[in-house]
Write an enzyme that holds these catalytic residues in place. Structure first.
Site, PDB file in Angstrom:
ATOM      1  N   TRP A   1      18.333   6.763 -19.112  1.00  0.00           N
ATOM      2  CA  TRP A   1      18.670   6.465 -20.501  1.00  0.00           C
ATOM      3  C   TRP A   1      17.329   7.344 -21.192  1.00  0.00           C
ATOM      4  O   TRP A   1      16.319   7.022 -21.038  1.00  0.00           O
ATOM      5  CB  TRP A   1      18.378   4.942 -20.626  1.00  0.00           C
ATOM      6  CG  TRP A   1      18.639   4.351 -21.933  1.00  0.00           C
ATOM      7  CD1 TRP A   1      19.748   3.937 -22.519  1.00  0.00           C
ATOM      8  CD2 TRP A   1      17.745   4.080 -23.085  1.00  0.00           C
ATOM      9  NE1 TRP A   1      19.629   3.635 -23.779  1.00  0.00           N
ATOM     10  CE2 TRP A   1      18.518   3.633 -24.165  1.00  0.00           C
ATOM     11  CE3 TRP A   1      16.393   4.261 -23.084  1.00  0.00           C
ATOM     12  CZ2 TRP A   1      17.920   3.254 -25.137  1.00  0.00           C
ATOM     13  CZ3 TRP A   1      15.803   3.924 -24.397  1.00  0.00           C
ATOM     14  CH2 TRP A   1      16.468   3.379 -25.278  1.00  0.00           C
ATOM     15  N   ARG A  16      21.270  -0.304 -16.506  1.00  0.00           N
ATOM     16  CA  ARG A  16      19.806   0.078 -16.748  1.00  0.00           C
ATOM     17  C   ARG A  16      19.831   1.196 -17.820  1.00  0.00           C
ATOM     18  O   ARG A  16      18.818   1.674 -18.371  1.00  0.00           O
ATOM     19  CB  ARG A  16      19.115   0.441 -15.939  1.00  0.00           C
ATOM     20  CG  ARG A  16      18.661  -1.027 -15.057  1.00  0.00           C
ATOM     21  CD  ARG A  16      17.813  -0.552 -13.792  1.00  0.00           C
ATOM     22  NE  ARG A  16      16.521  -0.197 -14.162  1.00  0.00           N
ATOM     23  CZ  ARG A  16      15.756  -1.309 -14.044  1.00  0.00           C
ATOM     24  NH1 ARG A  16      15.821  -2.514 -14.225  1.00  0.00           N
ATOM     25  NH2 ARG A  16      14.389  -0.877 -14.838  1.00  0.00           N
ATOM     26  N   GLU A  43      25.841  -5.594 -31.295  1.00  0.00           N
ATOM     27  CA  GLU A  43      25.336  -4.829 -30.115  1.00  0.00           C
ATOM     28  C   GLU A  43      26.620  -4.180 -29.403  1.00  0.00           C
ATOM     29  O   GLU A  43      26.723  -3.178 -28.823  1.00  0.00           O
ATOM     30  CB  GLU A  43      24.455  -5.571 -29.326  1.00  0.00           C
ATOM     31  CG  GLU A  43      24.625  -6.696 -28.439  1.00  0.00           C
ATOM     32  CD  GLU A  43      23.823  -7.191 -27.613  1.00  0.00           C
ATOM     33  OE1 GLU A  43      23.625  -8.291 -27.414  1.00  0.00           O
ATOM     34  OE2 GLU A  43      22.976  -6.306 -27.034  1.00  0.00           O
ATOM     35  N   GLU A  95      21.732 -15.139 -33.058  1.00  0.00           N
ATOM     36  CA  GLU A  95      22.210 -14.695 -31.970  1.00  0.00           C
ATOM     37  C   GLU A  95      23.699 -14.199 -31.931  1.00  0.00           C
ATOM     38  O   GLU A  95      24.036 -13.189 -31.436  1.00  0.00           O
ATOM     39  CB  GLU A  95      22.355 -15.824 -30.828  1.00  0.00           C
ATOM     40  CG  GLU A  95      22.620 -15.513 -29.581  1.00  0.00           C
ATOM     41  CD  GLU A  95      22.089 -14.296 -28.763  1.00  0.00           C
ATOM     42  OE1 GLU A  95      21.183 -13.812 -29.126  1.00  0.00           O
ATOM     43  OE2 GLU A  95      22.759 -14.004 -27.679  1.00  0.00           O
ATOM     44  N   LYS A 148      24.932 -10.493 -31.127  1.00  0.00           N
ATOM     45  CA  LYS A 148      25.996 -10.073 -30.153  1.00  0.00           C
ATOM     46  C   LYS A 148      26.992  -9.384 -30.797  1.00  0.00           C
ATOM     47  O   LYS A 148      27.327  -8.320 -30.315  1.00  0.00           O
ATOM     48  CB  LYS A 148      26.520 -11.402 -29.601  1.00  0.00           C
ATOM     49  CG  LYS A 148      25.928 -12.125 -28.734  1.00  0.00           C
ATOM     50  CD  LYS A 148      25.797 -11.837 -27.290  1.00  0.00           C
ATOM     51  CE  LYS A 148      24.707 -10.902 -26.966  1.00  0.00           C
ATOM     52  NZ  LYS A 148      23.459 -11.696 -26.817  1.00  0.00           N
ATOM     53  N   CYS A 186      15.565   3.439 -16.755  1.00  0.00           N
ATOM     54  CA  CYS A 186      16.251   4.177 -15.943  1.00  0.00           C
ATOM     55  C   CYS A 186      16.613   3.412 -14.808  1.00  0.00           C
ATOM     56  O   CYS A 186      15.730   2.308 -14.573  1.00  0.00           O
ATOM     57  CB  CYS A 186      15.900   5.543 -15.591  1.00  0.00           C
ATOM     58  SG  CYS A 186      15.522   6.356 -17.300  1.00  0.00           S
ATOM     59  N   HIS A 245      19.148 -16.769 -52.043  1.00  0.00           N
ATOM     60  CA  HIS A 245      18.225 -16.089 -52.572  1.00  0.00           C
ATOM     61  C   HIS A 245      18.252 -14.351 -52.149  1.00  0.00           C
ATOM     62  O   HIS A 245      17.308 -13.769 -52.118  1.00  0.00           O
ATOM     63  CB  HIS A 245      16.987 -16.392 -51.508  1.00  0.00           C
ATOM     64  CG  HIS A 245      16.406 -17.924 -51.675  1.00  0.00           C
ATOM     65  ND1 HIS A 245      15.895 -18.227 -53.075  1.00  0.00           N
ATOM     66  CD2 HIS A 245      16.537 -19.128 -50.864  1.00  0.00           C
ATOM     67  CE1 HIS A 245      15.766 -19.515 -52.968  1.00  0.00           C
ATOM     68  NE2 HIS A 245      16.169 -20.020 -51.909  1.00  0.00           N
ATOM     69  N   ASN A 285      11.372   6.548 -13.224  1.00  0.00           N
ATOM     70  CA  ASN A 285      11.702   5.501 -14.701  1.00  0.00           C
ATOM     71  C   ASN A 285      10.202   5.316 -15.464  1.00  0.00           C
ATOM     72  O   ASN A 285       9.449   4.787 -14.733  1.00  0.00           O
ATOM     73  CB  ASN A 285      12.098   4.250 -13.884  1.00  0.00           C
ATOM     74  CG  ASN A 285      12.193   3.103 -14.792  1.00  0.00           C
ATOM     75  OD1 ASN A 285      12.353   3.318 -16.123  1.00  0.00           O
ATOM     76  ND2 ASN A 285      12.352   2.020 -14.615  1.00  0.00           N
ATOM     77  N   GLY A 286      10.380   5.273 -16.671  1.00  0.00           N
ATOM     78  CA  GLY A 286       9.189   5.281 -17.269  1.00  0.00           C
ATOM     79  C   GLY A 286       8.756   6.525 -18.457  1.00  0.00           C
ATOM     80  O   GLY A 286       9.647   7.100 -18.627  1.00  0.00           O
ATOM     81  N   LYS A 305      20.007  -2.492 -20.311  1.00  0.00           N
ATOM     82  CA  LYS A 305      19.904  -3.952 -19.964  1.00  0.00           C
ATOM     83  C   LYS A 305      18.219  -4.355 -20.047  1.00  0.00           C
ATOM     84  O   LYS A 305      17.796  -5.358 -20.545  1.00  0.00           O
ATOM     85  CB  LYS A 305      20.515  -4.063 -18.563  1.00  0.00           C
ATOM     86  CG  LYS A 305      20.041  -5.668 -18.359  1.00  0.00           C
ATOM     87  CD  LYS A 305      21.186  -6.287 -19.257  1.00  0.00           C
ATOM     88  CE  LYS A 305      21.246  -7.867 -18.888  1.00  0.00           C
ATOM     89  NZ  LYS A 305      21.704  -8.813 -19.762  1.00  0.00           N
TER      90      LYS A 305
END
Ligand code: F6R
Length: 619
Positions: free
Chosen positions: A85, A27, A499, A492, A496, A2, A515, A111-112, A614
């Site tokens: 968040w 965040r 997300e 990557e 991208k 957060c 395979h 936050n946490g 983020k």
């Protein structure tokens, strides 16, 4: 993950808190709130009581939703704010921060994660406390209230001594005007020193418009601030003298400018951000790199027998490229692993291994905890970070700042290419200490110095990529395929796309598709191939043909003038020809743009994709 802000000074706190929260929205962005202290006067939404009062507004949704709830002229010159968040408890107004004690006089943002919140909550409930939310965080204001007897600092100390887990907190009391108490243990917290005013936030972005003088708190430290200044103490209540750092970038670095969103801006900034990462670090005369922050002398570097990289997400992909490069050029065995996996498998830490913890934010819990575990076992860990003063940067044994400047969009782009730059520099340094000749080193250094210009040229593919994104935007599954250095780039590209557009994509080593994943191929499943003119080109072309033979559409990111690849592919995106060792820098760019334009086509929120934040400060 957060975001926290705090302000104490002569100005009206509300606009400063709201603006700070907007800067921290990356965040977490499912709900937000503020608590503003009012030494006198009435205000809508205020929690009344003796002495001062707190005006509290909380709202689910983004900061804009909160802003529309806040009375326009809300008075009060000190306060705290939070963007959430969700971890414990759903996304509701009640679960949004700040949380209050029963009297409504104490407000806390957190936050946490409070790991022992269940036992604390049941203890408090037995004492008659009634909870207003489902969050772990709400135990904190009730604990502070339990220990409060006229001294907020003392009460916060008592309260946090009982918390297990991670936190950054900011606390105010209606009867202690202008005072904010902050504490950190695992979550970032920065103090901003203004002229007759003070700031507190999860990162400097929230305060850069007001001050460039900042103080980074360390774990276990507590800060008390008011408009006149601040003081810090450690867990044993001893004063800690802190250094005031100067933020090197301007507030403009976090503006969008003419771009539609931050991700687009950050993609197009890459020529400059890579240049900054390389800045002053290439030594033309001796054809090597200078990396002053490693804290290792040549003798120690010469003794390194193995390099191991730990990271998460995009940073892990940069590590995979770095490891391949180190092996092939510096001839040092190297590998990159997911920090979240390594941490729990009791890793062997060999005496001659050098570790890298790669993290844009420098706050990713998985990476941080894995780094600490390796250090506990006696390993040396260097950080590759973007955020100056971040936890990984401070706790590592040395490292390389990548200097990409603030990366605001949740999807990492410019930090990735700057992380690559850091690994290319380190590889040159190590290779020159081993088998790479001066002449070969000079060629490598020259090509590396030329990367920003090649990325600039690559960005001209914008139109072609946008057309391809439009054409394939309705596909629900994609494969991203590459070999060698292009394998991490394929990973990557898939990440991208997933997300920010929420479209399913798999990154695979192109040689591996036979395979299993080739069973997915159909006219509805496009494959994005990365085809540089390197030693593996023919093999990759064979893989492309295999896909074509099964009716799968192929989008090829290749090298300009490669008519053979262009003829096989349904869509061809050319990139400039260059020394094949450097294609990761350029070939990732069309993939970043492809994800961006696909997300736009699908009407997604590019900068703030659902469910993501983020910096991921929870495990
Ligand atoms: C991808 C992305 C994430 C991060 C990952 C690690 O675009 O942003 O996958 O790369 O969460 O974050 P840092 O680099 O801050 O440790």
């Amino acid at each position: 993950m957060c975001g926290i802000v705090g302000y104490a000074g002569p100005r009206r706190a509300t606009p400063i808190l709201l603006e700070g929260l907007k800067r921290l929205e990356y965040r977490g962005y499912d709900s937000a709130g503020i608590a503003v202290g009012q030494a006198g006067g009435e205000a809508p939404g205020s929690q009344t009581g003796r002495g001062g009062r707190l005006a509290v507004v909380k709202k689910t949704g983004k900061i804009a939703a909160l802003r529309s709830e806040v009375p326009p002229e809300l008075p009060g010159s000190w306060g705290i704010g939070h963007t959430r968040w969700a971890t414990h408890g759903g996304v509701t107004d009640a679960n949004a921060h700040p949380h209050l004690d029963a009297s409504g006089k104490i407000a806390v943002v957190h936050n946490g994660i409070v790991e022992n919140y269940r036992s604390l909550r049941s203890m408090l409930e037995k004492e008659g406390v009634r909870f207003a939310s489902e969050t772990d965080s709400e135990v904190i204001p009730h604990l502070v209230a339990k220990y409060y007897s006229g001294d907020l600092e003392a009460a916060v100390k008592e309260a946090i001594a009982r918390l297990e887990g991670t936190y950054a907190v900011a606390v105010i009391h209606a009867d202690e005007p202008g005072r904010i108490v902050g504490a950190r243990n695992g979550g970032p917290l920065v103090v901003g020193v203004g002229d007759g005013e003070m700031f507190l936030a999860s990162d400097v972005n929230a305060m850069i418009a007001h001050t460039k003088e900042v103080v980074y708190l360390s774990d276990g430290e507590l800060v008390v601030l008011d408009p006149e200044g601040f003081r810090t103490t450690d867990r044993q209540d001893r004063p800690v003298a802190k250094k005031v750092d100067q933020v090197s970038w301007e507030a403009g670095a976090i503006e969008k400018g003419d771009f539609a969103c931050y991700m687009e801006k950050e993609i197009f900034e890459q020529p400059e951000s890579i240049d900054r990462a390389l800045g002053g670090r290439l030594e033309a005369d001796s054809a090597t790199a200078k990396l002053g922050g490693l804290n290792l002398d040549r003798r120690q570097l010469r003794q390194v027998g193995r390099v191991r990289v730990i990271a998460a997400g995009t940073s892990w992909h940069a590590g995979l490229v770095g490891a391949q490069l180190l092996e092939s050029l510096a001839r040092i065995p190297a590998g990159a692993e997911l920090a979240s996996e390594l941490r729990y498998r009791n890793p062997v830490v060999e005496r001659d291994s050098l570790w890298f913890a790669v993290s844009q934010s420098g706050e990713t819990a998985d990476t941080l905890y894995a780094m600490r575990e390796i250090q506990r076992k006696g390993g040396t860990v260097l950080g590759v970070c973007n955020v100056v003063g971040s936890t990984v940067a401070r706790e590592s044994d040395g490292g390389i700042y990548v200097h990409s400047g603030p990366e605001i969009a949740v999807a990492s782009t410019k930090a990735f290419t700057s992380q690559l730059a850091a690994f290319y520099l380190f590889t040159l340094l190590m290779a020159r200490m081993r088998d790479l000749s001066q002449a070969d080193g000079a060629r490598f250094a020259e090509a590396l110095a030329g990367v920003p210009a090649k990325v600039e040229e690559t960005l001209r593919c914008r139109g072609a990529v946008q057309a391809a994104a439009k054409k394939y935007a309705r596909a629900t599954d994609f494969l991203f395929l590459g070999r060698g250095l292009m394998y991490p780039i394929a990973l990557e590209g898939a990440l991208k796309l997933k997300e920010i557009s929420y479209v399913h994509a798999e990154g695979y080593a192109a040689g591996e598709i036979k395979h299993g994943p080739i069973a997915l191929v159909s006219p509805e499943t496009p494959s994005v191939f990365l085809v540089p003119d390197d030693a593996l080109r023919e093999k990759t072309i064979s893989n492309m043909r295999e896909i074509k033979a099964r009716g799968g559409p192929v989008i090829a990111v290749g090298v300009e003038g490669d008519d053979e690849v262009a003829a096989i592919a349904d869509d061809f995106i050319p990139t400039p020809r260059m020394d094949p060792r450097f294609y990761p820098f350029t070939m990732v760019v069309p993939l970043q743009l492809f994800a961006y334009f696909t997300a736009l086509e699908l009407g997604r929120d590019v900068d703030q994709p659902r469910n993501l934040a983020k910096s991921v400060t929870v495990e």
